[in-house]
Motif scaffolding. Structure first.
Motif, short mmCIF file in Angstrom:
data_model
loop_
_atom_site.label_atom_id
_atom_site.label_comp_id
_atom_site.label_asym_id
_atom_site.label_seq_id
_atom_site.Cartn_x
_atom_site.Cartn_y
_atom_site.Cartn_z
N LEU A 1 0.83 -1.21 0.00
CA LEU A 1 0.00 0.00 0.00
C LEU A 1 0.87 1.26 0.00
CD1 LEU A 1 -2.73 -1.08 2.59
CD2 LEU A 1 -3.02 -0.84 0.12
N GLY A 2 1.97 1.22 0.76
CA GLY A 2 2.88 2.36 0.79
C GLY A 2 3.52 2.63 -0.55
N THR A 3 3.90 1.56 -1.29
CA THR A 3 4.51 1.78 -2.61
C THR A 3 3.52 2.42 -3.56
OG1 THR A 3 3.92 -0.47 -3.31
CG2 THR A 3 6.11 -0.17 -2.39
N TRP A 4 2.28 1.93 -3.56
CA TRP A 4 1.31 2.47 -4.53
C TRP A 4 0.91 3.90 -4.18
CZ3 TRP A 4 -3.28 4.81 -5.24
CH2 TRP A 4 -3.77 4.85 -6.54
N PHE A 5 0.50 4.13 -2.94
CA PHE A 5 0.07 5.48 -2.55
C PHE A 5 1.23 6.47 -2.63
CE2 PHE A 5 -3.48 3.12 -0.66
CZ PHE A 5 -4.54 3.91 -1.04
N GLY A 6 2.43 6.01 -2.25
CA GLY A 6 3.60 6.88 -2.35
C GLY A 6 3.90 7.25 -3.79
N ALA A 7 3.82 6.28 -4.69
CA ALA A 7 4.10 6.55 -6.10
C ALA A 7 3.03 7.45 -6.72
CB ALA A 7 4.20 5.24 -6.87
N TYR A 8 1.77 7.20 -6.36
CA TYR A 8 0.69 8.00 -6.93
C TYR A 8 0.82 9.46 -6.52
CZ TYR A 8 -3.98 9.80 -7.89
OH TYR A 8 -5.02 10.57 -8.34
N ALA A 9 0.99 9.71 -5.23
CA ALA A 9 1.13 11.08 -4.76
C ALA A 9 2.45 11.69 -5.21
CB ALA A 9 1.03 11.14 -3.23
N GLY A 10 3.51 10.88 -5.26
CA GLY A 10 4.80 11.38 -5.71
C GLY A 10 4.78 11.82 -7.16
N TYR A 11 4.09 11.08 -7.98
CA TYR A 11 3.96 11.45 -9.40
C TYR A 11 3.09 12.69 -9.57
CZ TYR A 11 1.65 11.32 -13.96
OH TYR A 11 1.09 11.67 -15.17
N GLN A 12 2.03 12.80 -8.76
CA GLN A 12 1.09 13.91 -8.91
C GLN A 12 1.61 15.20 -8.30
OE1 GLN A 12 -1.73 13.91 -10.55
NE2 GLN A 12 -2.24 11.76 -10.87
N TRP A 13 2.16 15.11 -7.07
CA TRP A 13 2.44 16.33 -6.31
C TRP A 13 3.86 16.44 -5.77
CZ3 TRP A 13 -1.98 13.39 -4.25
CH2 TRP A 13 -3.17 13.71 -4.92
N GLY A 14 4.73 15.53 -6.14
CA GLY A 14 6.11 15.61 -5.69
C GLY A 14 6.47 14.53 -4.69
N PRO A 15 7.77 14.25 -4.52
CA PRO A 15 8.21 13.10 -3.71
C PRO A 15 7.83 13.17 -2.24
CG PRO A 15 10.09 14.48 -4.35
CD PRO A 15 8.92 14.97 -5.13
N TRP A 16 7.89 14.38 -1.63
CA TRP A 16 7.57 14.44 -0.20
C TRP A 16 6.08 14.22 0.05
CZ3 TRP A 16 11.07 13.66 3.25
CH2 TRP A 16 12.40 14.02 3.00
#
Length: 420
Positions: free
Chosen positions: A91-106
């Motif tokens: 879950l962390g990989t998917w949600f992290g990647a989705y938000a990272g792609y949309q709004w930046g890595p942090w």
């Protein structure tokens, strides 16, 4: 009654304290291991064993395992077995990647933590509130996480430029730090291949070269966990829930609340591990990229005897073997056969000192077989190279099983008022 309950709650922490690895002991273990690896490097000629690149890669691979192990430690110190770490990492990989792609890595890091925490919350509801078996709940969360992320990827990443149903678009990098003068100097010393000194330079160089800011945050979470769980009243109450929840309840501790907090924090740390894997380690989300690291994190926690320092050593060991596979392949893993043989011989002497003759004989036979394998071959099969991290996991757990002591009430069902 009150005196007995106080002693019941406080007895386990005192026992744990006697087993706790102090900083000097950990440093001695690291120094001894480094000297042994240096000896193996000189004998085998595998000079990449302790290179700056090797250590830097090992650290990057150890962080997700260590964070997952730290998450497992939080949950199990409160008495909840968290087999669902793998699913929370997913879950962390998917949600992290989705938000990272949309709004930046942090933003990806924050949402990755939230995704894992939601998995932890679900695990807490199932196990703490409804009393379902912890193993069953954890396995169900692992299966559910795979299905949920696969479903979400079909209508998010599949429509994004550079993405597909099985991977995300490229995510922007988090700032990395290198100390130019110090890094170059340590790399030069490491390149001279001196005994121990060059290996120490390689280790230190790996810690100051291409170091992500998120790596620093992850490393700081280890002393932070030690302080919170072992040096605060909150930590004492939380650990008492994993040792004797009935006694803790009699002293006014809200056991349900502390179990919920522990499992949600556990999920958040596993989610952070997943976000680190997607954002820092690879820069992209891919289906199945956790590769069982949640389970290996659980193994690192068990190897560390449910203590943060030992868990960190275990995560470092697993990250190191994983890095060997990725960087040097057959040559480095072949050198590790010699290292394992020497370690097993040390185990033989220790078992003989303890007058445990059967384990000593088994270890001696295994050591001889490894020596023969190393002496009569120049490389190992590629399948063994791929399996090296998992073989290491099994060996470490097998050798450390006799000294383990988990929290007394770990995995046991609890209902409020059951001690009355």
């Amino acid at each position: 009654m009150s005196t007995s309950t106080v002693s019941a709650v406080s007895a386990a922490p005192k026992k744990s304290a006697r087993r706790k690895l102090s900083v000097p002991v950990i440093l001695l273990i690291i120094a001894g291991a480094l000297a042994l690896v240096s000896l193996v490097r000189l004998i085998s000629g595998a000079d990449d064993l302790t290179s700056v690149g090797q250590v830097s890669g090992a650290l990057q691979l150890a962080i997700p395992i260590g964070l997952a192990g730290l998450g497992g430690l939080w949950a199990e110190r409160a008495g909840v077995v968290n087999i669902g770490l793998e699913g929370m990492m997913i879950l962390g990989t998917w949600f992290g990647a989705y938000a990272g792609y949309q709004w930046g890595p942090w933003s990806g890091v924050a949402l990755g933590i939230l995704g894992g925490a939601l998995g932890g919350l679900l695990h807490a509801i199932i196990t703490v509130t409804f009393g379902v078996n912890h193993i069953v709940s954890g396995v169900a969360i692992n299966i559910l996480a795979v299905g949920v992320t696969r479903y979400l990827s079909n209508f998010t990443f599949d429509e994004a430029p550079g993405g597909s149903s099985k991977q995300s678009p490229r995510i922007d990098e988090i700032t990395k730090i290198t100390i130019p003068g110090l890094s170059d100097w340590l790399r030069d010393i490491q390149g001279k291949h001196w005994f121990f000194v060059s290996d120490l330079a390689g280790v230190l160089g790996g810690l100051v070269t291409n170091l992500s800011l998120l790596t620093i945050v992850a490393l700081l979470l280890i002393p932070a966990t030690i302080w919170v769980l072992w040096h605060t009243a909150f930590g004492l109450r939380l650990r008492s829930c994993g040792e004797n929840p009935v006694a803790a309840e009699s002293l006014g501790v809200n056991v349900y609340k502390y179990k919920y907090i522990a499992v949600v924090v556990s999920g958040g740390l596993a989610g952070l591990a997943g976000a680190f894997l997607a954002i820092v380690a690879t820069g992209i989300y891919q289906e199945g990229q956790t590769g069982g690291r949640g389970y290996i994190g659980l193994a690192a926690m068990i190897f560390g005897n449910w203590m943060p320092g030992g868990m960190a050593l275990g995560a470092g060991l697993f990250g190191f073997t994983d890095s060997l596979k990725l960087r040097g392949g057959a040559e480095n893993v072949h050198a590790m056969l010699l290292l394992l043989a020497i370690l097993l011989m040390l185990v033989v002497f220790w078992q003989l000192y303890k007058k445990k003759y059967l384990p000593a004989a088994i270890s001696a036979v295994a050591a001889v077989l490894l020596f023969v394998w190393y002496s009569f071959t120049d490389e190992v099969p590629s399948q063994f190279v791929d399996a090296a991290p998992y073989v290491t996991t099994l060996l470490v757990l097998a050798l450390s099983a006799q000294r383990l002591r988990m929290p007394k009430a770990n995995g046991m069902p609890y209902r409020k008022g059951q001690g009355k």
